[in-house]
Design an enzyme around this catalytic site. Structure first.
Site, PDB file in Angstrom:
ATOM      1  N   LYS A  46     -12.109  -3.630 -12.453  1.00 23.58           N
ATOM      2  CA  LYS A  46     -12.220  -3.393 -11.011  1.00 23.58           C
ATOM      3  C   LYS A  46     -10.985  -3.956 -10.337  1.00 23.58           C
ATOM      4  O   LYS A  46     -10.323  -4.842 -10.868  1.00 23.58           O
ATOM      5  CB  LYS A  46     -13.463  -4.091 -10.461  1.00 23.58           C
ATOM      6  CG  LYS A  46     -13.919  -3.596  -9.116  1.00 23.58           C
ATOM      7  CD  LYS A  46     -14.565  -2.229  -9.228  1.00 23.58           C
ATOM      8  CE  LYS A  46     -15.629  -1.992  -8.211  1.00 23.58           C
ATOM      9  NZ  LYS A  46     -16.774  -1.288  -8.751  1.00 23.58           N
TER      10      LYS A  46
HETATM   11  N1  GLU Z   1     -16.736   2.384  -8.027  1.00 26.54           N
HETATM   12  C1  GLU Z   1     -17.848   2.982  -8.686  1.00 26.54           C
HETATM   13  C2  GLU Z   1     -18.746   1.923  -9.294  1.00 26.54           C
HETATM   14  O1  GLU Z   1     -18.761   0.798  -8.844  1.00 26.54           O
HETATM   15  C3  GLU Z   1     -17.418   4.053  -9.682  1.00 26.54           C
HETATM   16  C4  GLU Z   1     -16.606   3.581 -10.826  1.00 26.54           C
HETATM   17  C5  GLU Z   1     -16.048   4.684 -11.695  1.00 26.54           C
HETATM   18  O2  GLU Z   1     -16.445   5.824 -11.526  1.00 26.54           O
HETATM   19  O3  GLU Z   1     -15.210   4.375 -12.526  1.00 26.54           O
HETATM   20  O4  GLU Z   1     -19.502   2.171 -10.186  1.00 26.54           O
END
Ligand code: GLU
Length: 437
Positions: A122
């Protein structure tokens, strides 16, 4: 002095508040609870308790008036035992190294639980995007992508949208990343990000997938408990991509939205708020529910205690806590956001018999369809909307039932059950491969 420390001092960056969000403690506590339950191999516990890589980048970008501003971006890669790192990039004031760490860990559990061949990561930029124009955001995004360089890549670390980023942001990232490659191979790199616009490699249905997944989990839970969803009252915190789509699917199924909260205001009416009408108001009202004429404005601290059956937190972390959990009247919390319920809040709710569909299950529809998009790009295919939604329903439905079964069999809450499934899959991979050298 460490380089990053020096950079901060040199640029006079304020020291980030240690664990300002408390999310790291939450995710670690959740992890340790599940690890204790299954007597997780102590060596694997050590590995999973820390992040693999952490990147802090200070980079310049030009404002429209020519001034240069320095921004701080993050990418934390927690674990890649099951495949490339995967997870969103968020643009928000609360983004710091601790937030990125916690959110990266949640991604590892989420992708593992969903049975995807991915690890967890992230990141994002500490920024309030509302204070910047579209062209400024484009330059900031492109420069951040350039600075990330080979720390991201279609087979290494694949970002996606998160809070305040969207398909347009992903298109800029893909284009910038691909522009650094030779012309003959450029187009083979479009799966460096998912959540792109349809037409630029994006997947039909990726936009609604997270919200649909939240709805699906609620529906399946209700079916399991023999409760009719028709007429059930729900409230939503955050009316962004997740909150909006979840609300729309809930409304279509006959549930009634009685309250919405965003960063500016909280609104409520017992007779129900029409989802599309509110969405129109938000668009015309600088992105806020404030002054919506068909509902009453209420105090923000009264929001979670509203008279309703289901709460969908779809904004930021640490929203449902020991301070408001005692006042909650709903029977079910469906976590559209990542980490919306803190450990103390959860204890109170579980003691009171309130069920929680945990984030790593409830909002996994997003990353599940990210996987479909990645496959679509990798295989040179174009999937149809019906196909996407059907596959999403099958995959998330299976995940949901696995969690529910594990919770029942072990007589534990759904979060701990979900963690156990996720951790065991990673444990197995480590046990099979061993630790190099
Ligand atoms: N930001 C989204 C989550 O927290 C999607 C992450 C993604 O698709 O890689 O799951």
């Amino acid at each position: 002095m460490e380089l990053k420390e020096m950079n901060r001092k040199l640029k006079n960056h304020p020291e980030p508040k240690k664990n300002a969000t408390g999310m790291v403690e939450n995710v670690m506590e959740q992890f340790n609870t599940a690890a204790d339950h299954i007597n997780l191999n102590p060596n694997i516990r050590k590995i999973l308790a820390v992040t693999n890589n952490e990147l802090i980048i200070h980079f310049p970008a030009k404002r429209d008036n020519g001034d240069v501003e320095i921004f701080t971006g993050y990418r934390v890669q927690h674990n890649n035992a099951l495949g490339p790192y995967k997870g969103g990039l968020r643009y928000h004031d609360t983004v710091d190294i601790d937030a990125a760490r916690a959110l990266a860990m949640w991604m590892t559990w989420k992708t593992s639980l969903a049975g995807l061949p991915y690890g967890g990561a992230k990141g994002g930029i500490k920024i309030n995007p509302k204070l910047y124009t579209q062209s400024e955001l484009e330059r900031i995004t492109r420069r951040f992508t350039y600075a990330l360089g080979e720390n991201i890549g279609p087979e290494h670390d694949i970002p996606a949208p998160d809070v305040n980023t969207n398909a347009q942001t992903m298109a800029w990232i893909a284009d910038t990343y691909m522009s650094t490659k030779s012309p003959s191979e450029r187009s083979t790199y479009q799966h460096v990000v998912t959540g792109k616009p349809v037409g630029s490699g994006g997947l039909e249905g990726r936009d609604r997938a997270t919200g649909y997944g939240v709805f699906l989990c609620i529906k399946l839970w209700m079916e399991e408990k023999n409760i009719d969803i028709t007429g059930k009252r729900f409230i939503v915190q955050g009316f962004g991509n997740v909150g909006y789509w979840a609300a729309l699917f809930m409304e279509k199924a006959g549930a009634v939205m009685v309250g919405v909260q965003d960063a500016f205001a909280s609104i409520y009416t017992s007779t129900g708020i029409d989802v599309e009408t509110l969405y129109g108001h938000i668009k015309a009202n600088e992105g806020s529910v404030q002054n919506y004429p068909e509902a009453n404005q209420i105090d923000k601290d009264d929001f979670f205690g509203l008279d309703c059956d289901i709460i969908i937190p779809a904004a930021l972390g640490n929203q449902i806590t020991q301070d408001n959990a005692p006042s909650i009247k709903a029977i079910l919390i469906a976590e559209g956001a990542n980490g919306p319920t803190n450990v103390e809040g959860e204890k109170i709710l579980l003691n009171r018999g309130v069920a929680i569909i945990p984030d790593i299950l409830c909002n996994s529809g997003g990353v599940i369809t990210s996987y479909f998009e990645w496959l679509q790009n990798r295989n040179g295919e174009l999937w149809k909307l019906e196909e996407v939604m059907e596959k999403l329903e099958t995959k998330l439905g299976a995940s949901f039932h696995n969690v529910l079964r594990a919770a029942e069999e072990r007589n534990i809450d759904m979060r701990t059950a979900a963690y156990i499934i996720a951790i065991e899959r990673i444990e197995k991979a480590y046990v099979q491969r061993g630790i190099f050298p």
